[in-house]
Write a protein that holds these residues in place. Sequence first.
Motif, PDB file in Angstrom:
ATOM      1  N   THR A 232     -10.517  -5.200  16.668  1.00 66.44           N
ATOM      2  CA  THR A 232      -9.348  -4.786  15.908  1.00 66.44           C
ATOM      3  C   THR A 232      -8.206  -4.430  16.843  1.00 66.44           C
ATOM      4  O   THR A 232      -8.405  -4.098  18.013  1.00 66.44           O
ATOM      5  N   GLY A 233      -6.986  -4.560  16.316  1.00 61.85           N
ATOM      6  CA  GLY A 233      -5.794  -4.150  17.063  1.00 61.85           C
ATOM      7  C   GLY A 233      -4.660  -3.972  16.077  1.00 61.85           C
ATOM      8  O   GLY A 233      -4.597  -4.681  15.060  1.00 61.85           O
ATOM      9  N   GLY A 234      -3.764  -3.013  16.359  1.00 63.98           N
ATOM     10  CA  GLY A 234      -2.708  -2.721  15.400  1.00 63.98           C
ATOM     11  C   GLY A 234      -1.335  -2.612  16.036  1.00 63.98           C
ATOM     12  O   GLY A 234      -1.212  -2.430  17.257  1.00 63.98           O
ATOM     13  N   VAL A 235      -0.307  -2.754  15.205  1.00 64.32           N
ATOM     14  CA  VAL A 235       1.066  -2.466  15.627  1.00 64.32           C
ATOM     15  C   VAL A 235       1.679  -1.478  14.633  1.00 64.32           C
ATOM     16  O   VAL A 235       1.567  -1.646  13.424  1.00 64.32           O
ATOM     17  N   GLN A 236       2.297  -0.468  15.190  1.00 61.96           N
ATOM     18  CA  GLN A 236       3.029   0.534  14.409  1.00 61.96           C
ATOM     19  C   GLN A 236       4.503   0.174  14.599  1.00 61.96           C
ATOM     20  O   GLN A 236       5.009   0.243  15.719  1.00 61.96           O
ATOM     21  N   VAL A 237       5.164  -0.245  13.518  1.00 64.32           N
ATOM     22  CA  VAL A 237       6.456  -0.925  13.627  1.00 64.32           C
ATOM     23  C   VAL A 237       7.627   0.047  13.477  1.00 64.32           C
ATOM     24  O   VAL A 237       7.641   0.886  12.572  1.00 64.32           O
ATOM     25  N   PHE A 238       8.605  -0.109  14.381  1.00 64.79           N
ATOM     26  CA  PHE A 238       9.853   0.673  14.317  1.00 64.79           C
ATOM     27  C   PHE A 238      11.005  -0.298  14.539  1.00 64.79           C
ATOM     28  O   PHE A 238      11.409  -0.559  15.686  1.00 64.79           O
ATOM     29  N   GLY A 239      11.507  -0.883  13.464  1.00 61.29           N
ATOM     30  CA  GLY A 239      12.587  -1.864  13.590  1.00 61.29           C
ATOM     31  C   GLY A 239      12.101  -3.082  14.344  1.00 61.29           C
ATOM     32  O   GLY A 239      11.101  -3.697  13.966  1.00 61.29           O
ATOM     33  N   ASP A 240      12.817  -3.426  15.448  1.00 62.51           N
ATOM     34  CA  ASP A 240      12.390  -4.621  16.194  1.00 62.51           C
ATOM     35  C   ASP A 240      11.501  -4.258  17.396  1.00 62.51           C
ATOM     36  O   ASP A 240      11.295  -5.078  18.289  1.00 62.51           O
ATOM     37  N   ALA A 241      10.986  -3.023  17.411  1.00 57.94           N
ATOM     38  CA  ALA A 241      10.031  -2.616  18.442  1.00 57.94           C
ATOM     39  C   ALA A 241       8.754  -2.131  17.751  1.00 57.94           C
ATOM     40  O   ALA A 241       8.777  -1.770  16.564  1.00 57.94           O
ATOM     41  N   ALA A 242       7.651  -2.153  18.483  1.00 57.53           N
ATOM     42  CA  ALA A 242       6.391  -1.682  17.886  1.00 57.53           C
ATOM     43  C   ALA A 242       5.488  -1.095  18.949  1.00 57.53           C
ATOM     44  O   ALA A 242       5.511  -1.512  20.110  1.00 57.53           O
ATOM     45  N   LEU A 243       4.696  -0.129  18.517  1.00 56.18           N
ATOM     46  CA  LEU A 243       3.658   0.470  19.354  1.00 56.18           C
ATOM     47  C   LEU A 243       2.362  -0.303  19.116  1.00 56.18           C
ATOM     48  O   LEU A 243       1.869  -0.366  17.992  1.00 56.18           O
TER      49      LEU A 243
END
Length: 146
Positions: A50-61
């Motif tokens: 598994t892997g995830g992205v936490q999205v903030f506009g055009d950037a992500a964690l």
Amino acid sequence: MTTTQVRTATLNDSTRIIALLQANSLPTSDLAECRPEFVVIEDGDELIGTGGVQVFGDAALVRSVAIAKGRQNGGLGSSLLDALERHASALGIRELVLLTQTAEQFFTRHGYTRVERASVPRLIQATAEFRSLCPASAVCMSKRLT
Ligand SMILES: CC(C)(COP(=O)(O)OP(=O)(O)OC[C@H]1O[C@@H](n2cnc3c(N)ncnc32)[C@H](O)[C@@H]1OP(=O)(O)O)[C@@H](O)C(=O)NCCC(=O)NCCS
């Protein structure tokens, strides 16, 4: 014959994602609140990555990247990260940021470079992962998606 499949996660995967992260000693306490977008790898009925992205506009964690113990070092993590980056690109994300204590070499091989924590977008600096869940000793890395 392998039946490994990479796909985007659904709500039904939540329990197994959390179990996999806990087995790899990765933080889960903020997931219900943050609701990252996840991709997963399955082998038959077994969720093995598994892997995830936490999205903030055009950037992500990028966070919560884990392969089941016993299945690591066989290329699955690389397949998973490629899929996660394609998913992020499709969401319009241009910059990926992560913190890692254990996998700097892995992410370096995938084009991530070390950056100062203070240089990443402020909304990412404000996440629980940055503020409290990852120790100060964790390495901060980023990658621009083309
Ligand atoms: C980090 C992690 C996700 C990598 O997953 P993985 O499946 O082991 O990754 P890969 O197999 O693609 O690559 C790992 C190594 O295996 C080797 N490898 C890659 N493909 C291979 C193949 N087909 N056959 C044999 N070895 C291979 C590479 O040398 C690679 O080395 P590197 O770490 O220096 O890049 C996994 O080790 C993990 O879950 N770790 C615990 C949780 C964790 O620390 N997550 C990171 C949080 S930020």
